[in-house]
Structure formats: structure tokens, C-alpha cells
Design a protein around this motif. Structure first.
Motif, PDB file in Angstrom:
ATOM      1  N   ASN A   1      50.320 -18.918   3.426  1.00  0.00           N
ATOM      2  CA  ASN A   1      50.117 -17.516   3.764  1.00  0.00           C
ATOM      3  C   ASN A   1      48.927 -16.924   3.015  1.00  0.00           C
ATOM      4  O   ASN A   1      48.945 -16.783   1.808  1.00  0.00           O
ATOM      5  N   GLY A   2      47.894 -16.570   3.775  1.00  0.00           N
ATOM      6  CA  GLY A   2      46.731 -15.935   3.173  1.00  0.00           C
ATOM      7  C   GLY A   2      46.601 -14.470   3.538  1.00  0.00           C
ATOM      8  O   GLY A   2      45.559 -13.857   3.343  1.00  0.00           O
ATOM      9  N   LEU A   3      47.674 -13.892   4.085  1.00  0.00           N
ATOM     10  CA  LEU A   3      47.632 -12.504   4.547  1.00  0.00           C
ATOM     11  C   LEU A   3      47.833 -11.524   3.402  1.00  0.00           C
ATOM     12  O   LEU A   3      48.639 -11.755   2.503  1.00  0.00           O
ATOM     13  N   ARG A   4      47.102 -10.445   3.467  1.00  0.00           N
ATOM     14  CA  ARG A   4      47.394  -9.329   2.570  1.00  0.00           C
ATOM     15  C   ARG A   4      48.628  -8.607   3.094  1.00  0.00           C
ATOM     16  O   ARG A   4      48.820  -8.469   4.300  1.00  0.00           O
ATOM     17  N   ASP A   5      49.464  -8.121   2.172  1.00  0.00           N
ATOM     18  CA  ASP A   5      50.620  -7.339   2.600  1.00  0.00           C
ATOM     19  C   ASP A   5      50.815  -6.182   1.636  1.00  0.00           C
ATOM     20  O   ASP A   5      50.098  -6.041   0.641  1.00  0.00           O
ATOM     21  N   PHE A   6      51.776  -5.338   1.951  1.00  0.00           N
ATOM     22  CA  PHE A   6      52.077  -4.207   1.082  1.00  0.00           C
ATOM     23  C   PHE A   6      52.796  -4.713  -0.160  1.00  0.00           C
ATOM     24  O   PHE A   6      53.770  -5.475  -0.064  1.00  0.00           O
ATOM     25  N   ASN A   7      52.344  -4.295  -1.331  1.00  0.00           N
ATOM     26  CA  ASN A   7      52.989  -4.723  -2.577  1.00  0.00           C
ATOM     27  C   ASN A   7      54.448  -4.304  -2.632  1.00  0.00           C
ATOM     28  O   ASN A   7      55.258  -4.927  -3.317  1.00  0.00           O
ATOM     29  N   LEU A   8      54.772  -3.250  -1.890  1.00  0.00           N
ATOM     30  CA  LEU A   8      56.138  -2.731  -1.919  1.00  0.00           C
ATOM     31  C   LEU A   8      57.059  -3.449  -0.926  1.00  0.00           C
ATOM     32  O   LEU A   8      58.247  -3.129  -0.858  1.00  0.00           O
ATOM     33  N   ASN A   9      56.504  -4.387  -0.148  1.00  0.00           N
ATOM     34  CA  ASN A   9      57.368  -5.160   0.753  1.00  0.00           C
ATOM     35  C   ASN A   9      58.451  -5.848  -0.053  1.00  0.00           C
ATOM     36  O   ASN A   9      58.174  -6.657  -0.931  1.00  0.00           O
ATOM     37  N   ARG A  10      59.683  -5.519   0.236  1.00  0.00           N
ATOM     38  CA  ARG A  10      60.767  -6.062  -0.573  1.00  0.00           C
ATOM     39  C   ARG A  10      61.102  -7.491  -0.165  1.00  0.00           C
ATOM     40  O   ARG A  10      60.940  -7.885   0.980  1.00  0.00           O
ATOM     41  N   LYS A  11      61.566  -8.237  -1.149  1.00  0.00           N
ATOM     42  CA  LYS A  11      62.074  -9.570  -0.859  1.00  0.00           C
ATOM     43  C   LYS A  11      63.494  -9.446  -0.324  1.00  0.00           C
ATOM     44  O   LYS A  11      64.320  -8.729  -0.901  1.00  0.00           O
ATOM     45  N   ILE A  12      63.766 -10.113   0.755  1.00  0.00           N
ATOM     46  CA  ILE A  12      65.114 -10.136   1.324  1.00  0.00           C
ATOM     47  C   ILE A  12      65.777 -11.417   0.855  1.00  0.00           C
ATOM     48  O   ILE A  12      65.477 -12.504   1.351  1.00  0.00           O
ATOM     49  N   ILE A  13      66.627 -11.313  -0.135  1.00  0.00           N
ATOM     50  CA  ILE A  13      67.249 -12.485  -0.732  1.00  0.00           C
ATOM     51  C   ILE A  13      68.271 -13.078   0.231  1.00  0.00           C
ATOM     52  O   ILE A  13      69.171 -12.372   0.699  1.00  0.00           O
ATOM     53  N   ILE A  14      68.127 -14.359   0.534  1.00  0.00           N
ATOM     54  CA  ILE A  14      69.108 -15.006   1.406  1.00  0.00           C
ATOM     55  C   ILE A  14      69.929 -16.050   0.648  1.00  0.00           C
ATOM     56  O   ILE A  14      70.960 -16.496   1.143  1.00  0.00           O
ATOM     57  N   ASP A  15      69.483 -16.442  -0.525  1.00  0.00           N
ATOM     58  CA  ASP A  15      70.240 -17.368  -1.370  1.00  0.00           C
ATOM     59  C   ASP A  15      69.887 -17.053  -2.816  1.00  0.00           C
ATOM     60  O   ASP A  15      68.867 -17.507  -3.335  1.00  0.00           O
ATOM     61  N   LYS A  16      70.733 -16.229  -3.446  1.00  0.00           N
ATOM     62  CA  LYS A  16      70.438 -15.764  -4.795  1.00  0.00           C
ATOM     63  C   LYS A  16      70.396 -16.906  -5.804  1.00  0.00           C
ATOM     64  O   LYS A  16      69.552 -16.937  -6.701  1.00  0.00           O
ATOM     65  N   LYS A  17      71.289 -17.860  -5.646  1.00  0.00           N
ATOM     66  CA  LYS A  17      71.380 -18.980  -6.591  1.00  0.00           C
ATOM     67  C   LYS A  17      70.062 -19.749  -6.657  1.00  0.00           C
ATOM     68  O   LYS A  17      69.608 -20.136  -7.744  1.00  0.00           O
ATOM     69  N   ASN A  18      69.446 -19.983  -5.522  1.00  0.00           N
ATOM     70  CA  ASN A  18      68.207 -20.761  -5.459  1.00  0.00           C
ATOM     71  C   ASN A  18      66.966 -19.882  -5.296  1.00  0.00           C
ATOM     72  O   ASN A  18      65.876 -20.401  -5.076  1.00  0.00           O
ATOM     73  N   ASN A  19      67.154 -18.568  -5.415  1.00  0.00           N
ATOM     74  CA  ASN A  19      66.067 -17.600  -5.300  1.00  0.00           C
ATOM     75  C   ASN A  19      65.254 -17.802  -4.020  1.00  0.00           C
ATOM     76  O   ASN A  19      64.019 -17.801  -4.021  1.00  0.00           O
ATOM     77  N   ILE A  20      65.943 -17.976  -2.916  1.00  0.00           N
ATOM     78  CA  ILE A  20      65.282 -18.124  -1.624  1.00  0.00           C
ATOM     79  C   ILE A  20      65.276 -16.770  -0.919  1.00  0.00           C
ATOM     80  O   ILE A  20      66.302 -16.090  -0.872  1.00  0.00           O
TER      81      ILE A  20
END
Length: 248
Positions: free
Chosen positions: A140-159
Motif C-alpha cells: 500500500n503506497g496510498l496516502r490516507d487520513f491519519n485519523l482513519n481508525r484501525k478496525i481490530i478483527i483479532d486482538k490477540k494477533n493484532n490483526i
């Protein structure tokens, strides 16, 4: 489970066998992929007299027109391998549209999964987000908004999932940027229709068509860290050596 399609040339039986073994190891006997016959670009070009500019472009460079009057030029014509790859994906989009498939997982036959992938796929599909494409393999070489939140789908493995790009502002700030790779991704019916609309004549590699959000105007997400659940390069690419296709 949504349909899973593997693009595969009939001559590549070793790849097909490797994918089937990997699915058996990772999913057990519960999930069997559908193999979709890929297109051999060399054969297409050998029979080029049967084609016209509505199918494959003859231009040396490709000019794309974007929002706000912007445009980008992509250097160099496609190689036979790139044409075959692009047509393989586009033909699969046609199949998805004709069969009214709402969502599908598309993968190329040099992609293999790690044991974590079934959980990642299941949790990804449960997320209440408006997506068109979700890349499991990407650069991924795209610029995005710094505020774009991460949507956690597997907390244990930080995915997590993260939206790529800047939406309506992509034509201003991501004109020469994209998120590479069409090796493994989820796609919606809406996205298939859009990519068919803009994908002909074939003038872009498959990963440019799916990953150039300033042009396709689709909602793209990436799943991270991809090394936790997929790996590629189990075989040498069928596409062969590719030009850099610089954007300017």
C-alpha cells in the motif's frame, strides 16, 4: 462461506495441487475453492487479429482522467503476461456479475494461506463497514487520513482492517499512488460492475485496476499485518518480467 475463486491456467497443475493441499491443511474438508480458468496473454496476442481496441488497447502509454479535471499517464504498454492476468480477473468479474454473487474472495494460484486465515476471513466478513475491495495481500503506497481508525478483527494477533486512500481527494493526493497486488482480495458485486465498466479496453495491469483508487473510485480496505495469514511466491509469477509502469 462466500465463494472462493482461484485463477489458474489449466497447464499449471502443480499450482492447483498446491492450492488444494493448502486448503485441506488450513480449512479442513469444509471449504473447497472454485478454480477459474485464467487467460494466456501470449495466445491472445498471437490471435490479435481477432481483437480490436475495445478489448485490448494498442496505446504505448495510458492516460486516465480523474476527478477535478486531473489526469495521470501510466508509462509503457502491457506485456502479454499482464494482459492475460488482467483479462483473467475481468472475465471473473463478468462471471460474478452474471451469477449475481454479492461478495467473493479472489486469489491467484501462487497465494497460500497460513492457519490463521480462516479466522481472519470470518471476522473480516462480520465487520459492519461499507467496502468494495479488501486486500489481504498488498503493497500500500496510498496516502490516507491519519485519523482513519484501525478496525481490530483479532486482538490477540493484532490483526486489523484499515481504509486506504482519501476518498474524494484521491485524485488530488493519490493521483500517482496505488495499493498494489491482486493476489488475494475480497470484492463486492458493485466493485465488479465498476471494474468491468472501466477495465476495457485492457490497458492497466490487474493490480493497477483494483488498487488505483483515484481512478476506480472504490472503497478500498487493507488487512494487516498480511504476513500473519498469507504468503506468496510459492511459485514464480506467470506474468514474467514487468515494466515499471511509472505514473506521471
Amino acid at each position: 462461506m462466500i465463494p472462493i475463486f482461484v485463477i489458474n491456467l489449466p497447464s499449471n497443475k502443480l499450482r492447483k495441487d498446491a492450492v488444494l493441499k493448502n486448503f485441506s491443511d488450513v480449512f479442513g474438508k469444509t471449504v473447497i475453492p472454485a478454480f477459474f480458468e485464467g487467460t494466456n496473454g501470449h495466445l491472445i496476442l498471437n490471435d490479435r487479429k481477432c481483437l480490436d481496441d475495445k478489448i485490448v488497447s494498442n496505446n504505448q502509454n495510458t492516460e486516465l482522467f480523474l476527478r477535478f479535471g486531473k489526469k495521470v499517464t501510466i508509462q509503457d504498454p502491457l506485456t502479454p503476461g499482464e494482459i492475460g492476468c488482467a483479462l483473467s480477473h475481468l472475465n471473473l468479474y463478468k462471471y460474478i456479475i452474471e451469477n449475481h454473487i454479492q461478495h467473493a474472495l479472489i486469489m491467484e494460484d501462487d497465494t497460500l494461506f497460513k492457519p490463521l486465515f480462516p479466522l481472519v476471513l470470518e471476522q473480516t466478513l462480520k465487520q459492519n463497514i461499507n467496502w468494495d475491495i479488501i486486500q489481504f495481500i498488498h503493497s500500500n503506497g496510498l496516502r490516507d487520513f491519519n485519523l482513519n481508525r484501525k478496525i481490530i478483527i483479532d486482538k490477540k494477533n493484532n490483526i486489523y482492517l484499515k481504509k486506504a486512500g482519501l476518498g474524494i481527494f484521491d485524485s488530488l493526493f493519490n493521483r500517482r499512488r496505488l495499493s498494489f497486488s491482486a493476489a488475494c482480495y475480497l470484492i463486492s458485486l458493485k466493485a465488479c460492475k465498476r471494474l468491468i465498466e472501466i477495465g476495457f479496453p485492457v490497458r492497466l495491469p490487474a493490480d493497477y485496476l483494483t488498487g488505483h483508487v483515484a481512478f476506480n473510485q472504490l472503497k478500498l480496505y487493507t488487512c494487516n499485518p498480511q504476513t500473519a495469514f498469507t504468503y506468496t511466491k510459492s511459485f514464480c509469477s506467470d506474468i514474467g518480467e514487468r515494466p515499471k509502469h511509472k505514473l506521471y
